[in-house]
Design a protein around this motif. Structure first.
Motif: not given
Length: 563
Positions: A313-338
């Motif tokens: 989404r950020t890339a598309a916004d930037a290509i279309m001239g929108y003032d946009t920024q990807f804020r970075g990541v915090q690696s939120t994740s989940v896994c089911g183990i059984f």
């Protein structure tokens, strides 16, 4: 940009999101997706469950197809078309039709690279023997399913204890296949801290998985009886009918390298906050890029679908001239183990140590809902925060129902730069079957906030051996006799006020119970009576987990049996 021609390489997650977002921003743009595979926008996170036959209809994995992209979004999708070269100066790409062999030149105004990542395949001897698979695409899952059915697989070896390794172990077991899980590290799920995974190790073994930690693969040899033998660094051999390589993935950067685009130290494509590469007409998203961690500020690789979609989404916004920024990541994740759930957000303790960031931590083991309502069970939680202002740095949780809910709350709190004092005051849903009036999130905030205010300062088990302290166990005598820490003195909490004279007035007193709550009460009593008392965070249960993390043969004695 008027009527830009936007070409996208790769149609899963980031690439598909970028294409759809670009169309919503411009009806005039010409948008073309090229993918060398047979499918576009498929749910690769669902592939282990297709192998396990929990998802029996392959069509359920197709989020969208080429016809849908054309009819709904007026986006061209060219499947089995491989982009083999980029000419940044001419702003063209060379595309090979894999069905005909024809190569065409395609001009672009904006090029978006979303090639994803490829499974790591170390140069093990015998790696190309039949029966050794990695899982990344729908054709991969088809081949594994066919091998299981035709070869009548009874035994499998899964190499790697990360997300795919966990999910494949569960799904192979679901199909009646005996699983050996080999992990080179002393723990599964490397994003988590080791002591948080000890309950998972126990759970895997209880479910019948032959879990082999601190043991990497040395090579593979063929065997007439079983088909394959997995040779390990420890010298142990494992006969098997099937091997799943789940060691991890590496970013697909061949095109980027050939085009002279800048790569980062972690081997991914380097992009700015608009997802723009070192070439102003080329953007990159998804598993192939390096992203910045918002807690440590370090560049990292995070092959997760959520960030990839946001990057698209950020890339598309930037290509279309929108003032946009990807804020970075915090690696939120989940896994089911059984039937167990593990989830995390932000930095782990080991990541904070690597980055040299000061931190404090608390452990707690609250029930996922009130104890009087049937079915309550504990969630093992760890909260990491700044010792200066209480800002949340990371959180991990292991449990059953409601585990990921608590980490989702922590994730938003971290994103908003909230503190443990905010967690104290968080107003969350409550009904007896869902939580408690004081939610586990509130408890985590209260414990940390009490420590920062000095009301109930905390200390850590790993520092115990280096300190000259009195160790006080305030559990009941039967709990103490069932297992306790060496050199601990047992004064049950109900007797504490009457036995204060037995305690040293000039020596620090480190207090523990089973999970931390009674020790908190005792710490408050002692500090108000003039004693230098500290609460050993997480109690005896956390100490046991830490011991098992150091020695996998150590036996856990949890307060609450797992369901």
């Amino acid at each position: 940009m008027g009527k830009p021609r936007i070409l996208i390489v790769g149609g899963v997650a980031g690439g598909a999101s970028c294409a759809a977002r670009a169309r919503r921003l411009s009806e005039e743009a010409e948008i073309v997706i090229f993918d060398r595979g047979q499918f576009v926008s498929f749910a690769n996170c669902g592939l282990p469950y297709y192998v396990g036959d929990l998802i029996s209809d392959e069509k359920k994995l197709l989020v969208a197809n080429a016809n849908l992209f054309q009819s709904r979004f007026n986006i061209q999708v060219r499947l089995e078309h491989e982009v083999i070269d980029i000419d940044p100066a001419a702003q063209t790409i060379q595309v090979k039709n894999l069905q005909t062999g024809d190569v065409l030149s395609e001009p672009y105004d904006a090029l978006v690279l979303s090639p994803g990542a490829a499974p790591i395949r170390p140069p093990f001897p015998g790696l190309e023997l039949p029966g050794i698979f990695a899982l990344r695409t729908i054709p991969d899952s088809r081949r594994i399913r066919e091998w299981i059915e035709v070869d009548r697989v009874k035994r499998a070896v899964v190499v790697g204890g990360g997300f795919i390794g966990m999910e494949m172990s569960e799904n192979l077991m679901r199909r009646g296949i005996q699983v050996t899980l080999l992990e080179k590290l002393p723990q599964v799920m490397p994003p988590f801290d080791a002591e948080m995974m000890t309950a998972v190790h126990t759970h895997l073994r209880e479910k019948g998985v032959d879990l082999c930690l601190s043991n990497g693969v040395k090579g593979f040899v063929s065997d007439k009886a079983d088909g394959l033998i997995v040779q390990t660094e420890s010298g142990d051999d494992y006969p098997t009918n099937l091997v799943i390589l789940a060691i991890g993935v590496r970013p697909e950067t061949t095109l980027a390298e050939q085009a002279g685009l800048q790569l980062g130290d972690r081997g991914g494509i380097r992009v700015n906050a608009q997802m723009q590469t070192s070439d102003p007409h080329i953007w990159a998203v998804g598993d192939a890029i390096e992203v910045q961690d918002i807690v440590t500020n370090e560049w990292t690789l995070v092959p997760l679908a959520g960030p990839a979609n946001r990057q698209g989404r950020t890339a598309a916004d930037a290509i279309m001239g929108y003032d946009t920024q990807f804020r970075g990541v915090q690696s939120t994740s989940v896994c089911g183990i059984f039937d167990m759930t593990v989830a995390c957000t932000g930095a782990s303790e080991k990541a904070l140590k690597r980055a040299g960031i000061p931190y404090a931590k608390v452990y707690l083991h609250p029930g996922h809902h009130v104890s009087y309502f049937p079915g309550a069970h504990p969630i093992d939680m760890k909260l990491l925060f700044s010792p200066d202002d209480g800002r949340i740095l990371g959180a991990q949780a292991v449990g059953y129902e409601g585990t990921e809910k608590r980490i989702d709350v922590m994730a938003i709190a971290l994103q908003a730069s909230l503190t443990v004092f905010d967690l104290e005051e968080a107003e969350l849903c409550y009904a007896p079957q869902f939580g408690a009036a004081k939610d586990p999130v509130n408890f985590a905030g209260m414990i940390a906030a009490n420590a920062l205010r000095g009301d109930a300062p905390i200390v850590y088990w790993e520092h115990l051996s280096a300190e000259q302290v009195m160790l006080l166990d305030v559990r009941n005598p039967d709990e103490f006799e069932a297992g306790h820490v060496a050199n601990a003195v047992n004064i049950p909490l109900p007797e504490l006020r009457d036995r204060l004279s037995e305690l040293p007035e000039q020596q620090d007193i480190w207090v523990y119970c089973q999970v931390g709550q009674r020790a908190y009460y005792a710490t408050r009593v002692l500090r108000q009576c003039g004693y230098n008392a500290y609460n050993l965070t997480g109690g005896y249960k956390t100490q046991q987990a830490m011991d098992q993390a150091l020695d996998p043969t150590h036996t856990l004695h949890p307060e609450h049996p797992r369901p």
